[in-house]
Design an enzyme around this catalytic site. Structure first.
Site, short mmCIF file in Angstrom:
data_model
loop_
_atom_site.label_atom_id
_atom_site.label_comp_id
_atom_site.label_asym_id
_atom_site.label_seq_id
_atom_site.Cartn_x
_atom_site.Cartn_y
_atom_site.Cartn_z
N GLU A 25 32.04 36.50 57.10
CA GLU A 25 31.90 34.66 57.95
C GLU A 25 32.22 35.09 58.94
O GLU A 25 32.24 35.76 60.24
CB GLU A 25 33.68 34.30 57.94
CG GLU A 25 33.66 32.66 57.92
CD GLU A 25 35.02 32.44 57.65
OE1 GLU A 25 35.90 32.01 57.06
OE2 GLU A 25 35.58 32.10 59.02
N ASP A 36 42.15 26.48 65.44
CA ASP A 36 42.19 27.44 65.88
C ASP A 36 43.18 27.51 66.83
O ASP A 36 43.95 27.19 68.11
CB ASP A 36 40.74 28.08 66.38
CG ASP A 36 40.22 28.07 65.33
OD1 ASP A 36 40.32 28.44 64.03
OD2 ASP A 36 38.53 27.91 65.67
#
Ligand SMILES: Cc1ncc(COP(=O)(O)O)c(C=O)c1O
Lengths: 241, 392
Positions: A25, A36
């Site tokens: 990824e 995040d």
């Protein structure tokens, strides 16, 4: 994360990670990554400071996609800026297999899903511990490639212990999903991986644990070894780089 | 119009974890906003705690100075806490309480929203935590101290540009982690649906009061309403009740910073393009990759790269006009109002004061301009004196 720890070095890390995983990824750095935690934020900052451009990350994907399936992770504004159609076709040109957009929930993503379906790019959807049953079913039937189960409440980031609800989540999503189920957020040790595999997970997504090692100056070989150590024998492991 | 959309703008671009929470908020708001007890409780706090209604004051000397339209000031600087932020906070804090949430988080730029949240948190017995960019904790130190005195915990934010945008990022991350017991009390008409609608509705008390007060004073509606636009909450609150009265002009003053040409400003409605930040599609200052640009403004409360989606819509629809007022011009407005009217405005509001004077100048003497004076300037005296001494 595309472009971390620098424009030249990124690919050597990504190739090592790819060698040890079934899917790699690649993140496109964004200035405001609200999903995040500190590790991936820091990785994005390093990447942007080194001058990473979106086109460049997609070019790197095309260098990786010959040997390992590549999934792109990016925030929606990156796609919106280029246009959904143009963005998806640039992924196709780069041989990218899938796309994860953490801030694009079911309701806002229908046109992107249609475009991705037409271009044979898997638009991978996320389900979370807060997702109710009815919604979970809709997400499971709309996702393509695999179902990405978010293991816990919170942003990405390494956890010492597996969130209590993770095992239960995997079991229930395993039942409603006809596609592979991969678990992410906070997965960082071989013990996490084997517990999840035992619960029926088909894969894990590891992000922060990898980029924080890159940030700490480990060599590509060391990072690759870490990824290898995570792999349970029964598991198809996906990994972020 | 699609739910949660203002034409092409708005929406709910958030991580999946937040979607159920936003749906819960939407239905709780729908239920409570029609609930007689909720409405009377809010009215009670607005009147006896907040000091509403605020005056609509005819600024005689400012009017003479401009030499055109009669200028009225809507005195939101007199609301408890010193800014319009109270109107939205009190509504949402009561909502949080009735939803059974014990912990409230907020972001703040100028610190006025943080102060208002700390005030409501203390009054209603809610645990309050506020995210504030490190740069803003320095330039709006007075408000940092006030929040702490009021019992709120302030988290300085060191990521990104260390201003309002980054404080919102951090508040959203907190919310994702603690969404089960935490209410996110967003301070402007931005963010994912239903926030822009909720904030507009609670702030619309400004416009409703303007309407009845100007009818009482002048027997007619104003020709122009002027407000500063950061996220856009004080402006949408003043504008919303007049949107259907097309004879009333609506003018938003964005922060022009060092000038639009310099690239160093906070004026997405003038120099941005459509993009998605903090859960909504709106005008956004961004580069060709969609990375959000750093902004510049003398006023922390306007230092934001996007804007509430309804303003993007009003602009696209041609219903409201938006201009940029530079730091230097805002300082002129700041000094003018202080010296001519005995009112020290917030630097944010000073942008609107300057714009209003410039507009009034061009209008006939029998026309009426209302300026929404969104806050008072105590928090800004250090920044202003440093600016005047040429230290910044
Ligand atoms: C006094 C004052 N006016 C205006 C603003 C800008 O916010 P908004 O555009 O949401 O009214 C702020 C924000 O902190 C403020 O403190």
């Amino acid at each position: 994360m595309g472009g971390d720890p620098g424009q030249e070095l990124f690919l050597s890390y990504a190739r090592e990670v790819a060698r040890q995983s079934d899917i790699v990824e690649v993140g496109i750095p964004f200035s405001d990554p609200i999903a995040d935690g500190p590790s991936i934020q820091a990785s994005g900052v390093r990447s942007l400071l080194s001058g990473t451009r979106v086109r460049r990350v997609i070019d790197w994907c095309s260098e990786l996609s010959g040997s390992t399936p590549v999934v792109v992770m990016c925030y929606y504004n990156t796609i919106h800026r280029m246009g959904e159609e143009a963005f998806a076709s640039s992924l196709v040109d780069a041989g990218v297999s899938g796309l994860i957009v953490p801030d694009l929930p079911l309701e806002e993503g229908s046109s992107l899903r249609r475009i991705c379906a037409r271009m044979s790019v898997d638009n991978i959807l996320l389900a979370s511990p807060s997702t109710g049953q009815e919604r979970a079913r809709r997400i499971a039937s709309s996702t393509r490639g695999f179902l990405y189960v978010v293991s816990r409440y919170g942003t990405t980031g390494e956890g010492t212990s597996l969130p209590v609800q993770a095992v239960e989540l995997v079991r229930s999503y395993r039942q409603i999903s006809t596609l592979p189920v991969a678990v992410g957020f906070g997965i960082s040790s071989p013990a996490h991986v084997s517990t999840l595999a035992a619960a029926g997970a088909d894969g894990v997504v590891v992000g922060s644990a990898i980029v924080s090692r890159i940030g700490a100056g480990q060599t590509p070989g060391e990072v690759g070894k870490f990824v290898a150590s995570l792999r349970g024998s029964t598991l198809r492991a996906a990994a972020i780089s | 119009m699609v739910k949660g959309r203002f034409g092409e703008f708005g929406g709910r671009y958030v991580p999946e974890t937040l979607v159920p929470a936003l749906q819960e908020l939407e239905s709780a708001y729908k239920r409570l906003s029609r609930d007689a007890e909720f409405k009377s409780t809010l009215r009670h706090y607005n009147t006896h705690f907040g000091g509403r209604p605020t005056p609509l004051y005819h600024a005689q000397r400012l009017t003479e100075h401009a030499g055109g339209a009669r200028i009225y000031l809507k005195r939101e600087d007199l609301v408890h806490g010193g800014a319009h932020k109270f109107n939205n906070v009190m509504g949402q804090a009561l909502l949080a309480k009735m939803m059974g949430k014990r912990r409230v988080i907020a972001e703040t730029g100028a610190g006025q929203h943080g102060v208002a949240t700390a005030i409501a948190g203390a009054a209603l017995g809610l645990d309050t935590e506020v995210y504030m960019g490190r740069k803003d904790t320095e330039r709006q130190r007075l408000n940092l101290i006030r929040m702490e005195l009021l019992g709120a915990k302030v988290h300085p934010v060191d990521s990104g540009s260390r201003t309002l945008k980054d404080a919102i990022n951090e508040a959203l991350r907190d919310w994702v982690a603690n969404v089960r017991d935490t209410y996110y009390l967003l301070g402007s008409a931005v963010g994912p649906h239903p926030y822009p609608t909720i904030v507009r509705d609670f702030q619309s008390i400004i416009g409703r009061e303007i309407r009845s007060q100007i009818l009482a004073a002048e027997g007619r509606l104003p020709d122009l309403i002027v407000a500063c636009v950061g996220g856009g909450s004080n402006a949408i609150g003043a504008f919303a009740p007049f949107i259907k009265n097309t004879e009333v002009g609506l003018l938003g003053a964005q922060a022009g910073g060092l000038g639009i040409e310099s690239g160093r400003h906070s004026a997405p409605l003038l120099a941005g393009e459509a993009g998605v930040l903090h859960g909504a599609r709106s005008m956004l200052l961004q580069d060709s990759d969609g990375q959000v640009l750093e902004t510049t403004s003398i006023s922390a409360g306007l230092d934001y790269p996007s804007v509430g989606p309804q303003h993007s819509y009003l602009k696209a629809a041609g219903r409201a006009r938006y201009i940029a007022v530079t730091d230097a011009h805002a300082m002129e407005g700041f000094k003018l109002l202080s010296r001519l009217e005995g009112i020290i405005p917030a630097l944010e509001s000073a942008h609107a004061v300057y714009a209003a004077v410039e507009e009034a100048r061009k209008m006939p003497a029998d026309s009426i301009v209302v300026v929404n004076l969104s806050g008072r300037g105590d928090k800004d005296v250090e920044t202003a004196s440093a600016y005047m001494e040429g230290r910044r």
